[in-house]
Motif scaffolding. Structure first.
Motif, PDB file in Angstrom:
ATOM      1  N   ASP A 145       0.813  -1.219   0.000  1.00 32.47           N
ATOM      2  CA  ASP A 145       0.000   0.000   0.000  1.00 32.47           C
ATOM      3  C   ASP A 145       0.845   1.267   0.000  1.00 32.47           C
ATOM      4  O   ASP A 145       0.505   2.241  -0.670  1.00 32.47           O
ATOM      5  CB  ASP A 145      -0.936   0.016   1.203  1.00 32.47           C
ATOM      6  CG  ASP A 145      -2.040  -1.019   1.103  1.00 32.47           C
ATOM      7  OD1 ASP A 145      -2.350  -1.482  -0.018  1.00 32.47           O
ATOM      8  OD2 ASP A 145      -2.600  -1.378   2.157  1.00 32.47           O
ATOM      9  N   SER A 146       1.956   1.250   0.728  1.00 30.85           N
ATOM     10  CA  SER A 146       2.739   2.478   0.884  1.00 30.85           C
ATOM     11  C   SER A 146       3.737   2.729  -0.239  1.00 30.85           C
ATOM     12  O   SER A 146       4.043   3.880  -0.542  1.00 30.85           O
ATOM     13  CB  SER A 146       3.476   2.481   2.226  1.00 30.85           C
ATOM     14  OG  SER A 146       4.481   1.485   2.237  1.00 30.85           O
ATOM     15  N   SER A 147       4.252   1.662  -0.871  1.00 30.60           N
ATOM     16  CA  SER A 147       5.299   1.926  -1.863  1.00 30.60           C
ATOM     17  C   SER A 147       5.165   1.184  -3.177  1.00 30.60           C
ATOM     18  O   SER A 147       5.716   1.624  -4.184  1.00 30.60           O
ATOM     19  CB  SER A 147       6.678   1.638  -1.259  1.00 30.60           C
ATOM     20  OG  SER A 147       6.775   0.298  -0.853  1.00 30.60           O
ATOM     21  N   LEU A 148       4.449   0.072  -3.209  1.00 24.98           N
ATOM     22  CA  LEU A 148       4.407  -0.706  -4.448  1.00 24.98           C
ATOM     23  C   LEU A 148       3.156  -0.476  -5.284  1.00 24.98           C
ATOM     24  O   LEU A 148       3.208  -0.562  -6.508  1.00 24.98           O
ATOM     25  CB  LEU A 148       4.525  -2.202  -4.135  1.00 24.98           C
ATOM     26  CG  LEU A 148       5.834  -2.653  -3.517  1.00 24.98           C
ATOM     27  CD1 LEU A 148       5.791  -4.143  -3.218  1.00 24.98           C
ATOM     28  CD2 LEU A 148       7.003  -2.320  -4.421  1.00 24.98           C
ATOM     29  N   ARG A 149       2.028  -0.192  -4.657  1.00 26.40           N
ATOM     30  CA  ARG A 149       0.766  -0.068  -5.384  1.00 26.40           C
ATOM     31  C   ARG A 149       0.858   0.944  -6.521  1.00 26.40           C
ATOM     32  O   ARG A 149       0.497   0.634  -7.660  1.00 26.40           O
ATOM     33  CB  ARG A 149      -0.370   0.305  -4.446  1.00 26.40           C
ATOM     34  CG  ARG A 149      -1.728   0.365  -5.158  1.00 26.40           C
ATOM     35  CD  ARG A 149      -2.848   0.846  -4.242  1.00 26.40           C
ATOM     36  NE  ARG A 149      -3.031   0.014  -3.082  1.00 26.40           N
ATOM     37  CZ  ARG A 149      -3.775  -1.094  -3.037  1.00 26.40           C
ATOM     38  NH1 ARG A 149      -4.380  -1.507  -4.132  1.00 26.40           N
ATOM     39  NH2 ARG A 149      -3.897  -1.770  -1.936  1.00 26.40           N
ATOM     40  N   GLN A 150       1.324   2.134  -6.241  1.00 27.84           N
ATOM     41  CA  GLN A 150       1.398   3.173  -7.285  1.00 27.84           C
ATOM     42  C   GLN A 150       2.345   2.777  -8.406  1.00 27.84           C
ATOM     43  O   GLN A 150       2.117   3.107  -9.562  1.00 27.84           O
ATOM     44  CB  GLN A 150       1.832   4.509  -6.692  1.00 27.84           C
ATOM     45  CG  GLN A 150       0.727   5.198  -5.934  1.00 27.84           C
ATOM     46  CD  GLN A 150       1.142   6.593  -5.523  1.00 27.84           C
ATOM     47  OE1 GLN A 150       2.319   6.892  -5.331  1.00 27.84           O
ATOM     48  NE2 GLN A 150       0.162   7.466  -5.371  1.00 27.84           N
ATOM     49  N   GLU A 151       3.405   2.085  -8.072  1.00 28.58           N
ATOM     50  CA  GLU A 151       4.386   1.662  -9.072  1.00 28.58           C
ATOM     51  C   GLU A 151       3.877   0.499  -9.928  1.00 28.58           C
ATOM     52  O   GLU A 151       4.075   0.475 -11.145  1.00 28.58           O
ATOM     53  CB  GLU A 151       5.678   1.249  -8.359  1.00 28.58           C
ATOM     54  CG  GLU A 151       6.751   0.708  -9.276  1.00 28.58           C
ATOM     55  CD  GLU A 151       7.954   0.189  -8.512  1.00 28.58           C
ATOM     56  OE1 GLU A 151       8.707  -0.603  -9.112  1.00 28.58           O
ATOM     57  OE2 GLU A 151       8.155   0.558  -7.344  1.00 28.58           O
ATOM     58  N   LEU A 152       3.211  -0.473  -9.296  1.00 27.56           N
ATOM     59  CA  LEU A 152       2.863  -1.711  -9.991  1.00 27.56           C
ATOM     60  C   LEU A 152       1.469  -1.726 -10.617  1.00 27.56           C
ATOM     61  O   LEU A 152       1.286  -2.332 -11.676  1.00 27.56           O
ATOM     62  CB  LEU A 152       2.989  -2.895  -9.031  1.00 27.56           C
ATOM     63  CG  LEU A 152       4.370  -3.148  -8.436  1.00 27.56           C
ATOM     64  CD1 LEU A 152       4.318  -4.330  -7.479  1.00 27.56           C
ATOM     65  CD2 LEU A 152       5.403  -3.376  -9.521  1.00 27.56           C
ATOM     66  N   ASP A 153       0.484  -1.104  -9.993  1.00 33.96           N
ATOM     67  CA  ASP A 153      -0.894  -1.202 -10.480  1.00 33.96           C
ATOM     68  C   ASP A 153      -1.080  -0.792 -11.940  1.00 33.96           C
ATOM     69  O   ASP A 153      -1.754  -1.504 -12.679  1.00 33.96           O
ATOM     70  CB  ASP A 153      -1.851  -0.413  -9.589  1.00 33.96           C
ATOM     71  CG  ASP A 153      -2.306  -1.215  -8.370  1.00 33.96           C
ATOM     72  OD1 ASP A 153      -1.734  -2.287  -8.098  1.00 33.96           O
ATOM     73  OD2 ASP A 153      -3.238  -0.752  -7.696  1.00 33.96           O
ATOM     74  N   PRO A 154      -0.495   0.316 -12.385  1.00 34.39           N
ATOM     75  CA  PRO A 154      -0.776   0.715 -13.776  1.00 34.39           C
ATOM     76  C   PRO A 154      -0.240  -0.262 -14.828  1.00 34.39           C
ATOM     77  O   PRO A 154      -0.899  -0.505 -15.829  1.00 34.39           O
ATOM     78  CB  PRO A 154      -0.077   2.067 -13.912  1.00 34.39           C
ATOM     79  CG  PRO A 154       0.197   2.535 -12.532  1.00 34.39           C
ATOM     80  CD  PRO A 154       0.298   1.307 -11.682  1.00 34.39           C
ATOM     81  N   ILE A 188      -2.159  -8.026  -8.276  1.00 35.80           N
ATOM     82  CA  ILE A 188      -2.020  -6.592  -8.498  1.00 35.80           C
ATOM     83  C   ILE A 188      -3.320  -6.036  -9.071  1.00 35.80           C
ATOM     84  O   ILE A 188      -3.868  -6.593 -10.026  1.00 35.80           O
ATOM     85  CB  ILE A 188      -0.814  -6.293  -9.395  1.00 35.80           C
ATOM     86  CG1 ILE A 188       0.460  -6.802  -8.718  1.00 35.80           C
ATOM     87  CG2 ILE A 188      -0.719  -4.807  -9.723  1.00 35.80           C
ATOM     88  CD1 ILE A 188       1.686  -6.839  -9.602  1.00 35.80           C
ATOM     89  N   GLY A 189      -3.781  -4.979  -8.468  1.00 34.54           N
ATOM     90  CA  GLY A 189      -5.013  -4.332  -8.889  1.00 34.54           C
ATOM     91  C   GLY A 189      -6.243  -4.867  -8.186  1.00 34.54           C
ATOM     92  O   GLY A 189      -7.350  -4.423  -8.447  1.00 34.54           O
ATOM     93  N   GLU A 190      -6.077  -5.830  -7.279  1.00 33.04           N
ATOM     94  CA  GLU A 190      -7.190  -6.403  -6.525  1.00 33.04           C
ATOM     95  C   GLU A 190      -6.857  -6.409  -5.037  1.00 33.04           C
ATOM     96  O   GLU A 190      -5.708  -6.249  -4.653  1.00 33.04           O
ATOM     97  CB  GLU A 190      -7.477  -7.838  -6.978  1.00 33.04           C
ATOM     98  CG  GLU A 190      -7.980  -7.924  -8.392  1.00 33.04           C
ATOM     99  CD  GLU A 190      -8.372  -9.353  -8.753  1.00 33.04           C
ATOM    100  OE1 GLU A 190      -8.439 -10.214  -7.859  1.00 33.04           O
ATOM    101  OE2 GLU A 190      -8.614  -9.573  -9.941  1.00 33.04           O
ATOM    102  N   GLN A 191      -7.849  -6.663  -4.206  1.00 29.13           N
ATOM    103  CA  GLN A 191      -7.638  -6.720  -2.769  1.00 29.13           C
ATOM    104  C   GLN A 191      -7.369  -8.127  -2.258  1.00 29.13           C
ATOM    105  O   GLN A 191      -6.890  -8.295  -1.150  1.00 29.13           O
ATOM    106  CB  GLN A 191      -8.875  -6.148  -2.038  1.00 29.13           C
ATOM    107  CG  GLN A 191      -9.015  -4.663  -2.230  1.00 29.13           C
ATOM    108  CD  GLN A 191      -7.844  -3.883  -1.652  1.00 29.13           C
ATOM    109  OE1 GLN A 191      -7.248  -4.254  -0.654  1.00 29.13           O
ATOM    110  NE2 GLN A 191      -7.495  -2.789  -2.299  1.00 29.13           N
TER     111      GLN A 191
END
Length: 81
Positions: A21-30, A73-76
């Motif tokens: 949530d803090s460092s990978l989501r923004q990098e990996l989700d797109p 990635i992209g899911e909960q």
């Protein structure tokens, strides 16, 4: 999380989710939506895979005796290994 998850596993899930949530989501989700990431929370290392099996295998190859947490990635949803 199910009721039969040990405190150690619960703590691993919480720590790995916090890293995601803090460092990978923004990098990996797109770019990697639908793929899998296994996170080893003690080191912060993460491993990408086309399938859940590839991500887990890569993580356990490097850290065979540690708990990891795997997220699509992209899911909960997530999976403990």
């Amino acid at each position: 999380m199910g009721p039969n998850i040990s405190e150690e596993k619960r703590y691993t899930i919480q720590r790995a989710q916090a890293i995601y949530d803090s460092s990978l989501r923004q990098e990996l989700d797109p770019s990697y939506s639908g793929k899998y990431v296994s996170i080893e929370p003690d080191s912060g290392d993460y491993f990408l895979g086309e399938s859940i099996f590839h991500a887990i295998d890569a993580a356990l190859t490097k850290y065979p005796k540690r708990l990891i947490h795997t997220i699509r990635i992209g899911e909960q949803r997530s999976t403990m290994a």
